[in-house]
Write a protein that holds these residues in place. Structure first.
Motif, short mmCIF file in Angstrom:
data_model
loop_
_atom_site.label_atom_id
_atom_site.label_comp_id
_atom_site.label_asym_id
_atom_site.label_seq_id
_atom_site.Cartn_x
_atom_site.Cartn_y
_atom_site.Cartn_z
N LEU A 25 44.62 38.44 39.89
CA LEU A 25 43.45 37.91 39.17
C LEU A 25 42.46 39.02 38.87
CD1 LEU A 25 42.78 34.55 41.07
CD2 LEU A 25 43.57 34.79 38.73
N LEU A 28 43.62 41.24 36.15
CA LEU A 28 43.57 40.59 34.83
C LEU A 28 42.13 40.38 34.36
CD1 LEU A 28 46.40 37.94 35.23
CD2 LEU A 28 46.38 39.87 33.66
N PHE A 30 39.69 38.61 36.03
CA PHE A 30 39.00 37.43 36.54
C PHE A 30 38.17 37.83 37.75
CE2 PHE A 30 42.72 35.49 34.44
CZ PHE A 30 42.07 34.65 33.58
N ALA A 31 36.94 38.29 37.47
CA ALA A 31 36.07 38.71 38.56
C ALA A 31 35.50 37.47 39.26
CB ALA A 31 34.95 39.57 38.01
N GLY A 32 35.01 37.67 40.46
CA GLY A 32 34.31 36.59 41.15
C GLY A 32 35.21 35.47 41.61
N ALA A 33 36.47 35.79 41.91
CA ALA A 33 37.36 34.78 42.49
C ALA A 33 38.05 35.43 43.68
CB ALA A 33 38.38 34.31 41.47
N ASP A 34 37.90 34.84 44.84
CA ASP A 34 38.56 35.42 46.01
C ASP A 34 38.89 34.34 47.04
OD1 ASP A 34 36.08 34.91 47.06
OD2 ASP A 34 35.44 37.01 47.05
N GLN A 35 39.22 34.80 48.25
CA GLN A 35 39.64 33.90 49.33
C GLN A 35 40.80 33.01 48.87
OE1 GLN A 35 36.21 32.01 51.38
NE2 GLN A 35 34.95 33.58 50.43
N VAL A 36 41.77 33.62 48.23
CA VAL A 36 42.90 32.86 47.70
C VAL A 36 43.91 32.59 48.82
CG1 VAL A 36 44.74 32.77 45.98
CG2 VAL A 36 42.60 33.96 45.45
#
Lengths: 82, 82
Positions: A25, A28, A30-36
């Protein structure tokens, strides 16, 4: 009765798929997305109209077959709609 | 915002994992359970307080990376609780 079982890695258990998705992510854009964290969702139909019976059967399935209780947690929802 | 994405095989697409689980359940004596389909559940945190923004970003992630739109459907839930 429709049952949806969620099987997720326990907190603290390494989740390689989650790491790969998080890295992907970011690469690609998509910043500001974590703890997947990645788990499984198992949809099935249990042939009973009794919620308690269905619940007991799904707990038994999860504990003996659908999950590895050492590294995975599970929850499930019951949906009586046909 | 906590996001839970469900990725499931489209109706009509062969789901070998589901077949294996259904067979296994039957062999273990769990009668009356069928129509098993197995998908993925992806939990992640998207750093925004705007539901529309989060929704748009998750749709973009799903369409470009998290799912194969030819054979998989997706839905997701947003949870604003910290």
């Amino acid at each position: 009765m429709k049952v949806r079982v969620f099987v997720t890695p326990k907190k603290g258990v390494l989740d390689p798929q989650g790491v790969v998705i998080e890295t992907g992510l970011r690469q690609l854009g998509f910043a500001g997305a974590d703890q997947v964290r990645v788990g499984k969702v198992i949809d099935l139909v249990v042939h009973t109209d009794d919620r308690d019976d269905a619940s007991a059967r799904v707990h038994a399935m999860c504990k003996t077959f659908l999950t590895n209780p050492v590294i995975e947690d599970y929850t499930f929802t019951l949906d009586e709609a046909p």
